[in-house]
Write an enzyme that holds these catalytic residues in place. Structure first.
Site, PDB file in Angstrom:
ATOM      1  N   HIS A 135      13.088  14.661 -29.895  1.00  0.00           N
ATOM      2  CA  HIS A 135      13.364  15.778 -28.789  1.00  0.00           C
ATOM      3  C   HIS A 135      14.642  15.189 -28.054  1.00  0.00           C
ATOM      4  CE1 HIS A 135      11.066  13.649 -25.606  1.00  0.00           C
ATOM      5  NE2 HIS A 135      10.496  13.361 -26.753  1.00  0.00           N
ATOM      6  N   ALA A 136      14.757  15.888 -26.846  1.00  0.00           N
ATOM      7  CA  ALA A 136      16.047  15.392 -26.176  1.00  0.00           C
ATOM      8  C   ALA A 136      16.477  14.043 -25.763  1.00  0.00           C
ATOM      9  CB  ALA A 136      16.169  16.347 -24.900  1.00  0.00           C
TER      10      ALA A 136
END
Lengths: 88, 587
Positions: free
Chosen positions: A15-16
């Site tokens: 994810h980020a």
């Protein structure tokens, strides 16, 4: 050209924040780098592109590096993904 | 007219908080941009323009990150790293540059298109954690586009206390909405992990997420009354009278526990009754800044800047002022420092300034009245404050305001100052609280109006007393009838306090009453929680505060408010002092 595949084992996948970790790492090297998810590949120095990959937990990250420090870069990626779990 | 039925809608709790107000529905997704053609010669400057704006936004984020780090910790600040990296993204840069060259269209339109593509492709990902990040992309897009010339700004002209409903709300928009005095928010995107939820919690701003389901249901219910319960993620539209009553009580209860919690974390002067008092300093000189720490004060409640003009032939420059205010901010950190803009005129000392001679200077051209005409002087001071506010603890206090239009005009000038700093590429913090000095009866009696727009009140009891009683305290012939404990003054204080509490803004007293052993117990008993006093009064005030019981102080206040004679007030206060503070605390 150095190629490799790594299994993503951290809890939430790429994810980020893990994407950001990856991009911070690739930025330090001169070699060109491409990441893939088995369907498409992207510029490994672009956070926006790497986030698009959407590699989830237990997914596979494909890596292609090209340049003078390509080997070092790929082994650093291996460490980050498989050993350090994206520093989580 | 038949009343509409109560509708209960379920969502996910993003941030705890209870809000009661009309629904304000808006379309935050709508970005109105026009593709504007440019000439071949303009291409390179258009590209460098694009780079400059992205660099500016990155700097702005760095400042915000620093603030967030100090307030909520390293981990949460890392979220902003992601946004900063997006701004540096090599693919983004080359895509925008290529397209500007190829299509010869202004960069903002192209940038918006590319970011929307990234946003949409992240939204298409199955994984929910990754989908959340679409937000950061949207937020970066909006931050950047806010600075573009072709954007039509989105309005935040809802009524105070409104519950804002948006399909998507970015963290930046959330901050704007919360500043515009909305009381809660509903959005269709954003989960408990989202950046939005983190910011909402940091702001103490209640909100729920509809997971893609609420927005469409609420779109045609604009202006309906609603209750938002952020604790459980519930929204009640058109509530019954019973629901309203229940929630009004719940809201008060919730607020109280929250306050208690926040106060526990700070070591404060507190009375035995459990109420905490914020004790800050009144300062006039740069050389006294260190006293804030020395006396363990919770910042500076009043910094009188007109003293910077003493013995000066001209106003200090922006640079000089910036340095002074920076120093003040540093000495006060982590507490705040309220900088009162120049209050020259009146009885106050001025240097060699060419002010016209006035027969009655106290009622004449002074304070904000001068500032609103000497616009450049005022804006220079504001710019210095904004630039010095890198750690986010400075606040602006406006003196001698007598009507709301003066406050609004001053706010406009503050916005202009920000705009000018931006144009000059100066680093500054756009976030700042602006409060009003309540010292003229006309402002005090309309405090309810001010409370809706100001961020805080500071009550200057010295001037308030002399204006209310029509007594010049520097005139020996009448100075004996100058009594801050006059029932008229006390009633006005109560009125101001109630208005401030109603709008949940902070209020402190910075006149001499706040440091006087006779009046401190009364003020606390009335419900004042902020006192700003001169350094010499600090030990006395602290001892008074720590020695007394809040219940006793409340009784004292009740007793005072029951009397009808002004002389009696002084007697009650003197008796209280004799009984509780015999051991020679200074008067």
């Amino acid at each position: 050209m150095v190629k490799a595949k790594f299994k993503v084992i951290n809890v939430k996948g790429i994810h980020a924040r893990p994407s950001a970790e990856l991009v911070k790492l690739t930025a330090k090297y001169k070699s060109e780098i491409r990441f893939g998810n088995g369907h498409f590949e992207v510029n490994g120095k672009s956070l926006l592109e790497v986030m698009k990959l959407g590699v989830t937990r237990n997914g596979t990250l494909h890596v292609k590096a090209n340049g003078e420090d390509a080997k070092k870069l790929v082994s650093a990626i291996q460490r980050l993904v498989e050993v350090d779990n994206f520093n989580e | 007219m038949k009343k509409a039925d109560e509708i209960i809608l379920e969502g996910i709790s993003l941030s705890k908080g209870i809000a009661i107000g009309p629904l304000f529905v808006y379309d935050s997704q709508k970005v109105s941009l026009k593709p504007i053609k440019i000439s071949f010669e303009a291409i390179e400057s258009e590209i460098s323009n694009f780079k400059t704006v992205l660099k500016q936004v990155r700097k702005e984020l760095q400042i915000i990150k620093k603030n967030v780090q100090e307030k909520v910790g390293e981990q949460k600040a890392q979220i902003l790293d992601v946004q900063m990296m997006i701004l540096r993204d090599p693919e983004l840069h080359s895509k925008v540059e290529d397209k500007v060259r190829l299509q010869r269209i202004k960069w903002d339109f192209i940038f918006s298109e590319i970011m929307t593509e990234y946003h949409d492709s992240l939204l298409g990902i199955k994984d929910s954690v990754l989908r959340e990040r679409a937000f950061d992309v949207h937020d970066v897009k909006m931050r950047v586009l806010k600075r573009s010339s072709s954007l039509i700004p989105k309005d935040t002209k809802f009524r105070d206390g409104a519950i804002v409903v948006a399909e998507i709300l970015t963290p930046t928009e959330l901050i704007d909405v919360s500043k515009a005095k909305a009381s809660g928010f509903v959005t269709d995107f954003g989960g408990v992990n989202s950046h939005l939820a983190i910011i909402a919690n940091a702001l103490g701003f209640g909100g729920i997420s509809g997971s893609g389901k609420l927005y469409s249901k609420l779109a045609n219910l604009a202006n309906s009354m609603a209750i938002l319960d952020g604790r459980v993620g519930k929204l009640i539209v058109n509530p019954t009278l019973e629901s309203l009553k229940n929630y009004q009580a719940e809201k008060i209860k919730f607020k109280r526990t929250q306050t208690l919690f926040t106060n526990q974390r700070l070591e404060e002067a507190s009375t035995e009754g459990g109420i905490s008092i914020n004790l800050s300093l009144n300062l006039s000189l740069e050389t006294d800044f260190h006293l804030a720490k020395k006396f363990n004060a919770q910042g500076v409640g009043l910094f009188r800047t007109e003293h910077l003009l003493l013995d000066k032939a001209d106003y200090p420059t922006e640079k000089t002022q910036t340095e002074i205010y920076k120093k003040l901010a540093k000495h006060c950190f982590p507490y705040s420092a309220r900088i009162r803009t120049f209050d020259i005129g009146g009885e106050k000392l001025v240097g060699n300034f060419n002010l016209p001679t006035q027969i009655n200077p106290s009622l004449g051209w002074r304070g904000i009245r001068i500032s609103l005409e000497e616009i450049e002087v005022f804006k220079t001071q504001i710019k210095a404050i904004l630039r010095a506010n890198t750690s986010g603890n400075l606040e602006i206090l406006l003196p001698m305001v007598s009507k709301i239009s003066e406050f609004r005009k001053a706010k406009e000038l503050i916005e202009e100052a920000k705009e000018e700093l931006l144009q000059k590429n100066k680093k500054f913090n756009p976030e700042i609280k602006v409060g009003v000095m309540i010292e003229i009866p006309s402002a005090a009696l309309t405090a309810d109006i001010f409370a809706k727009e100001a961020d805080f009140f500071s009550i200057g009891t010295n001037d308030l007393t002399q204006y209310t009683l029509a007594v010049d305290r520097s005139n020996n012939l009448v100075s004996d009838i100058y009594t801050p404990t006059h029932l008229a003054v006390l009633r006005i204080l109560k009125l101001v306090l109630d208005s401030a509490k109603k709008e949940k803004i902070s209020v402190n007293i910075c006149g001499e009453m706040a440091g006087n052993i006779l009046t401190i117990p009364l003020l606390i008993g009335m419900g004042f929680e902020g006192l700003s006093v001169s350094p010499s009064s600090i030990p006395t005030v602290r001892e008074v505060i720590n020695k007394t019981d809040l219940n006793l102080l409340k009784q004292l206040s009740a007793e005072v408010f029951e009397t009808t004679e002004n002389e009696q007030v002084r007697k009650i206060l003197t008796d209280f002092k004799e009984e509780h503070f015999k051991e020679g605390l200074g008067d």
